[in-house]
Scaffold this motif. Structure first.
Motif, PDB file in Angstrom:
ATOM      1  N   UNK A   3     -16.171 -44.033   7.762  1.00 52.08           N
ATOM      2  CA  UNK A   3     -16.634 -42.413   7.557  1.00 52.08           C
ATOM      3  C   UNK A   3     -15.733 -41.795   8.215  1.00 52.08           C
ATOM      4  N   UNK A   4     -15.560 -40.664   7.440  1.00 51.16           N
ATOM      5  CA  UNK A   4     -14.528 -39.683   8.022  1.00 51.16           C
ATOM      6  C   UNK A   4     -15.282 -38.670   8.875  1.00 51.16           C
ATOM      7  N   UNK A   5     -14.389 -38.048   9.994  1.00 50.95           N
ATOM      8  CA  UNK A   5     -15.038 -37.149  10.631  1.00 50.95           C
ATOM      9  C   UNK A   5     -14.700 -35.654  10.284  1.00 50.95           C
ATOM     10  N   UNK A   6     -15.213 -34.703  10.274  1.00 56.37           N
ATOM     11  CA  UNK A   6     -14.900 -33.451   9.887  1.00 56.37           C
ATOM     12  C   UNK A   6     -13.688 -32.930  10.965  1.00 56.37           C
ATOM     13  N   UNK A   7     -12.788 -32.383  10.392  1.00 51.84           N
ATOM     14  CA  UNK A   7     -11.836 -31.814  10.941  1.00 51.84           C
ATOM     15  C   UNK A   7     -11.318 -30.629  10.653  1.00 51.84           C
ATOM     16  N   UNK A   8     -10.116 -30.072  11.127  1.00 56.13           N
ATOM     17  CA  UNK A   8      -9.769 -28.576  10.999  1.00 56.13           C
ATOM     18  C   UNK A   8      -9.182 -28.799   9.422  1.00 56.13           C
ATOM     19  N   UNK A   9      -8.392 -30.009   9.151  1.00 60.87           N
ATOM     20  CA  UNK A   9      -7.839 -30.250   7.899  1.00 60.87           C
ATOM     21  C   UNK A   9      -8.791 -30.152   6.830  1.00 60.87           C
ATOM     22  N   UNK A  10      -9.880 -30.865   6.905  1.00 64.09           N
ATOM     23  CA  UNK A  10     -10.750 -30.910   5.911  1.00 64.09           C
ATOM     24  C   UNK A  10     -11.512 -29.640   5.801  1.00 64.09           C
ATOM     25  N   UNK A  11     -11.639 -28.630   6.696  1.00 70.33           N
ATOM     26  CA  UNK A  11     -12.223 -27.436   6.165  1.00 70.33           C
ATOM     27  C   UNK A  11     -11.352 -26.644   5.336  1.00 70.33           C
ATOM     28  N   UNK A  12     -10.252 -26.635   5.912  1.00 72.83           N
ATOM     29  CA  UNK A  12      -9.162 -25.869   5.115  1.00 72.83           C
ATOM     30  C   UNK A  12      -9.051 -26.347   3.680  1.00 72.83           C
ATOM     31  N   UNK A  13      -8.805 -27.608   3.416  1.00 75.42           N
ATOM     32  CA  UNK A  13      -8.921 -28.151   2.008  1.00 75.42           C
ATOM     33  C   UNK A  13     -10.225 -27.679   1.116  1.00 75.42           C
ATOM     34  N   UNK A  14     -11.267 -27.688   1.841  1.00 78.03           N
ATOM     35  CA  UNK A  14     -12.454 -27.146   1.220  1.00 78.03           C
ATOM     36  C   UNK A  14     -12.483 -25.523   0.922  1.00 78.03           C
ATOM     37  N   UNK A  15     -11.872 -24.873   1.666  1.00 80.92           N
ATOM     38  CA  UNK A  15     -11.591 -23.655   1.424  1.00 80.92           C
ATOM     39  C   UNK A  15     -10.812 -23.253   0.479  1.00 80.92           C
ATOM     40  N   UNK A  16      -9.636 -23.908   0.419  1.00 82.44           N
ATOM     41  CA  UNK A  16      -8.468 -23.732  -0.534  1.00 82.44           C
ATOM     42  C   UNK A  16      -9.043 -24.399  -1.747  1.00 82.44           C
ATOM     43  N   UNK A  17      -9.779 -25.475  -1.845  1.00 80.74           N
ATOM     44  CA  UNK A  17     -10.354 -25.881  -3.233  1.00 80.74           C
ATOM     45  C   UNK A  17     -11.379 -24.866  -3.782  1.00 80.74           C
ATOM     46  N   UNK A  18     -12.000 -24.267  -2.844  1.00 75.99           N
ATOM     47  CA  UNK A  18     -13.185 -23.221  -3.270  1.00 75.99           C
ATOM     48  C   UNK A  18     -12.304 -22.041  -3.931  1.00 75.99           C
ATOM     49  N   UNK A  19     -11.334 -21.470  -3.329  1.00 73.95           N
ATOM     50  CA  UNK A  19     -10.304 -20.410  -3.484  1.00 73.95           C
ATOM     51  C   UNK A  19      -9.638 -20.622  -4.962  1.00 73.95           C
ATOM     52  N   UNK A  20      -8.890 -21.906  -5.131  1.00 74.18           N
ATOM     53  CA  UNK A  20      -8.163 -22.405  -6.198  1.00 74.18           C
ATOM     54  C   UNK A  20      -9.474 -22.399  -7.344  1.00 74.18           C
ATOM     55  N   UNK A  21     -10.537 -22.751  -7.170  1.00 76.30           N
ATOM     56  CA  UNK A  21     -11.507 -23.137  -8.478  1.00 76.30           C
ATOM     57  C   UNK A  21     -12.048 -21.646  -8.998  1.00 76.30           C
ATOM     58  N   UNK A  22     -12.091 -20.575  -7.781  1.00 77.19           N
ATOM     59  CA  UNK A  22     -12.746 -19.225  -7.968  1.00 77.19           C
ATOM     60  C   UNK A  22     -11.568 -18.539  -9.009  1.00 77.19           C
ATOM     61  N   UNK A  23     -10.165 -18.527  -8.614  1.00 72.32           N
ATOM     62  CA  UNK A  23      -9.296 -17.841  -9.349  1.00 72.32           C
ATOM     63  C   UNK A  23      -9.063 -18.473 -10.637  1.00 72.32           C
TER      64      UNK A  23
END
Length: 93
Positions: free
Chosen positions: A1-21
């Motif tokens: 089980x993975x724990x949420x970290x700063x890197x995971x949040x950044x990756x999620x935001x980056x994924x949403x940003x790329x998907x949007x554009x």
């Protein structure tokens, strides 16, 4: 089980940003084509309905050579209904 970290949040935001554009870019490419197809299809349907309506109208008048005019109703004069009395109002100063 993975724990949420700063890197995971950044990756999620980056994924949403790329998907949007990417979605925005693809919409600019394909949305005008899609709208053009829909408008053309609606125009074809409208023309087909108009042709069907004209064909059925012309088909009915071609077969009916006899015209009947009812003159009994034309000779009767129409009476207007009297609904009530006219009341004249005056302004009071």
């Amino acid at each position: 089980m993975q724990t949420s970290g700063f890197n995971t949040i950044i990756e999620t935001i980056l994924f949403i940003y790329i998907f949007y554009y990417v979605f925005k870019f693809l919409a600019k490419l394909f949305l005008p084509l899609l709208v053009k197809k829909v408008v053309e299809k609606a125009g074809q349907n409208f023309q087909q309905q108009q042709q069907n309506a004209q064909n059925t109208t012309w088909g009915k008048t071609k077969n009916n050579d006899e015209v009947i005019i009812d003159t009994a109703n034309a000779k009767k004069s129409r009476e207007t209904k009297k609904v009530g009395d006219y009341v004249d109002y005056e302004e009071i100063d």
